[in-house]
Scaffold this motif. Structure first.
Motif, short mmCIF file in Angstrom:
data_model
loop_
_atom_site.label_atom_id
_atom_site.label_comp_id
_atom_site.label_asym_id
_atom_site.label_seq_id
_atom_site.Cartn_x
_atom_site.Cartn_y
_atom_site.Cartn_z
N CYS A 190 0.82 -1.20 0.00
CA CYS A 190 0.00 0.00 0.00
C CYS A 190 0.86 1.26 0.00
CB CYS A 190 -0.89 0.03 1.24
SG CYS A 190 -1.73 -1.51 1.62
N SER A 191 0.25 2.35 -0.44
CA SER A 191 0.90 3.65 -0.35
C SER A 191 0.94 4.11 1.10
CB SER A 191 0.15 4.69 -1.19
OG SER A 191 -1.13 4.93 -0.61
N ARG A 192 1.72 5.14 1.37
CA ARG A 192 1.78 5.69 2.73
C ARG A 192 0.40 6.15 3.18
NH1 ARG A 192 4.74 4.32 6.21
NH2 ARG A 192 6.59 4.69 4.93
N ALA A 193 -0.37 6.75 2.27
CA ALA A 193 -1.70 7.23 2.64
C ALA A 193 -2.61 6.08 3.04
CB ALA A 193 -2.32 8.00 1.47
N VAL A 194 -2.61 5.00 2.25
CA VAL A 194 -3.49 3.87 2.53
C VAL A 194 -3.14 3.22 3.86
CG1 VAL A 194 -4.15 1.55 1.78
CG2 VAL A 194 -4.08 3.43 0.13
N ILE A 195 -1.86 2.99 4.12
CA ILE A 195 -1.49 2.32 5.37
C ILE A 195 -1.74 3.22 6.57
CG2 ILE A 195 0.96 2.95 5.51
CD1 ILE A 195 -0.70 -0.47 6.24
N THR A 196 -1.65 4.54 6.40
CA THR A 196 -1.96 5.46 7.49
C THR A 196 -3.45 5.41 7.81
OG1 THR A 196 -0.13 6.92 6.88
CG2 THR A 196 -1.87 7.86 8.26
N ILE A 197 -4.28 5.34 6.78
CA ILE A 197 -5.73 5.23 6.99
C ILE A 197 -6.06 3.91 7.68
CG2 ILE A 197 -7.96 5.05 5.81
CD1 ILE A 197 -6.67 6.84 3.58
N ALA A 198 -5.46 2.82 7.22
CA ALA A 198 -5.71 1.51 7.83
C ALA A 198 -5.26 1.47 9.28
CB ALA A 198 -5.02 0.41 7.03
N ALA A 199 -4.16 2.15 9.58
CA ALA A 199 -3.64 2.16 10.95
C ALA A 199 -4.60 2.83 11.91
CB ALA A 199 -2.29 2.88 10.98
N SER A 200 -5.44 3.74 11.41
CA SER A 200 -6.35 4.47 12.30
C SER A 200 -7.36 3.56 12.98
CB SER A 200 -7.07 5.57 11.52
OG SER A 200 -8.05 5.02 10.64
N ILE A 201 -7.69 2.41 12.35
CA ILE A 201 -8.67 1.51 12.95
C ILE A 201 -8.03 0.18 13.36
CG2 ILE A 201 -10.67 2.54 11.84
CD1 ILE A 201 -9.31 -0.70 10.47
N ALA A 202 -6.70 0.13 13.34
CA ALA A 202 -5.99 -1.10 13.71
C ALA A 202 -6.01 -1.28 15.22
CB ALA A 202 -4.56 -1.06 13.20
N ARG A 203 -5.53 -2.42 15.67
CA ARG A 203 -5.42 -2.69 17.09
C ARG A 203 -4.50 -1.67 17.74
NH1 ARG A 203 -3.71 -8.89 16.33
NH2 ARG A 203 -2.04 -7.72 15.34
N ASP A 204 -4.69 -1.44 19.02
CA ASP A 204 -3.94 -0.38 19.72
C ASP A 204 -2.43 -0.52 19.56
OD1 ASP A 204 -6.28 0.77 20.53
OD2 ASP A 204 -6.27 -0.14 22.54
N ASP A 205 -1.92 -1.76 19.60
CA ASP A 205 -0.47 -1.94 19.53
C ASP A 205 0.07 -1.70 18.13
OD1 ASP A 205 -1.82 -4.16 18.67
OD2 ASP A 205 -0.35 -5.61 19.39
N ASP A 206 -0.82 -1.60 17.11
CA ASP A 206 -0.38 -1.36 15.75
C ASP A 206 -0.57 0.09 15.31
OD1 ASP A 206 0.43 -3.96 15.17
OD2 ASP A 206 -1.60 -4.58 14.65
N LYS A 207 -1.39 0.85 16.03
CA LYS A 207 -1.71 2.21 15.61
C LYS A 207 -0.46 3.07 15.45
CE LYS A 207 -6.43 2.66 17.42
NZ LYS A 207 -7.08 3.07 16.16
N ALA A 208 0.47 2.93 16.37
CA ALA A 208 1.66 3.78 16.35
C ALA A 208 2.72 3.27 15.38
CB ALA A 208 2.25 3.89 17.75
#
Length: 404
Positions: A205-223
């Protein structure tokens, strides 16, 4: 599937491909790290270099769509396409072979029937093995498993009973089913203490897509997710839109879809449940789009693909559209699925661009987190269209409410 030549694989991918078959192997990889590709090359290595009989090798997939995708890759490298098979089709074959009759279940739901079949085969094989009535050597030399994280530990155990060797690839972040085993459970079931190889921590994924996906990821993956390496480099701002009405959101959605298709992008419209597919496909066809839905999807054409989040597992498209991210669309699916994991899988099918749409007052709980993703990654459109008359193709708001 476009099969990258073996010499172009990364060192970690090649290392997994060429592992010996004297013990089970597990590899973990992010979306786009080449898990399915590696299994195709590993099957070729086991057959052509280690001399295994193609009829005693299987690549097991979780979905029919991924089975077709891998079958195309097998054909491309000169292997029989029927090496690929879905897990549940394999279980049906084994049940019939051992008992002499097809499996029948009284469970009402489709998923419940699948789970009943898997449990029945697992118990059957354990019983047959303990009684000395079932010879593992009479089945498979090797079973290679894609999307292993969605199998229960007992399902993985079934494969270990069926084959002398199991190679499994997985990504716990993409686990869709609550029944699915953890990485630790999979390793323990196969008698391993750690992953044999980690394929890549790079996302397609692009940086934008993975940043969007990270917003709803598990807490330990958000950062951590926003800082992982990405393959796609195109800088494109994705769109989020809150429609005032169903008609309003449909107009914005089809406008964005039309823009991407005119640019020659591969596009997929993903929905949380199969019951919505044909209504949405019909509405898009009336709006002038070439559309393929469900089992009629052909990944070699330029038509817009309309699929469920589940059936899109393992696939990738330049642009992915997630319309109607509203509570009503997810009703009934949380019995077996984790909604955040479903959304993560859907979001990471995109390599470059995402469209996220919902209706004012009926947003899913995760919308607040998605809406907080900053520009230039995700932005609302500058102007809001004012619908007048029917939607493109004549679909009324009442029609849209029935299909989504």
């Amino acid at each position: 599937m476009r099969v990258v030549p073996i010499e172009d694989l990364t060192a970690a991918q090649q290392a997994f491909v060429f592992l010996p078959a004297d013990r089970h192997a597990v590899a973990v990889g992010a979306p786009g790290s080449g898990k399915s590709l590696v299994l195709v090359h590993r099957a070729k290595h086991l057959i052509e270099n280690l001399g295994l009989d193609p009829q005693r090798v299987r690549i097991v997939t979780y979905t029919n769509m991924l089975e077709h995708y891998i079958a195309a890759g097998l054909k491309e490298v000169g292997l029989p396409s029927d090496i690929a098979i879905s897990y549940d089709d394999l279980m049906r074959q084994i049940h019939t072979a051992v008992t002499g009759k097809p499996f029948k279940s009284t469970a009402k739901g489709e998923n419940d029937r699948f789970f009943a079949l898997r449990d029945a085969v697992h118990d059957l094989l354990k019983s047959e093995l303990s009684a000395g009535l079932f010879e593992v050597d009479g089945r498979f030399d090797a079973i290679l498993v894609d999307e292993t994280q969605d199998l229960a530990a007992s399902d993985v155990g079934t494969l270990a009973m069926l084959a002398n060797h199991v190679s499994a690839v997985l990504d716990g972040r993409q686990q869709l089913y609550k029944r699915g085993a953890s990485t630790a459970e999979i390793l323990r079931t196969l008698g391993l203490r750690w992953e044999t190889r980690t394929l890549l921590d790079t996302y397609r994924c692009s940086r934008a897509v993975i940043t969007i996906a990270a917003s709803i990821a598990r807490d330990d993956d958000k950062a951590t997710l926003p800082h992982t390496r990405v393959i796609a480099s195109e800088a494109t701002t994705s769109m989020r839109y809150v429609g005032a009405t169903m008609e309003d959101e449909f107009e914005r959605f089809t406008g964005a879809l039309r823009t991407r298709t005119r640019e020659g992008r591969s596009c997929a419209v993903l929905l949380p449940a199969r019951r919505y597919l044909f209504g949405v496909a019909d509405a898009l066809q009336k709006a002038g789009f070439a559309v393929e839905a469900d089992t009629k999807v052909d990944l070699t054409t330029n038509a817009v693909k309309v699929m469920t989040y589940h059936s899109a597992k393992g696939l990738a498209f330049d642009s992915v559209f997630l319309p109607r991210l509203r509570n009503n669309a997810f009703r009934g699916i949380e019995k077996h699925h984790d909604r955040r994991s479903l959304l993560f899988v859907a979001l990471t099918r995109a390599t470059t661009y995402l469209y996220l749409g919902t209706i004012a007052g009926d947003e899913i709980p995760e919308w607040k987190e998605l809406a907080a993703v900053p520009e230039p990654y995700l932005a609302a459109p500058v102007s809001t269209p004012t619908p007048s008359g029917p939607t493109p193709g004549g679909a009324s708001e009442e029609d849209l409410d029935r299909v989504i």
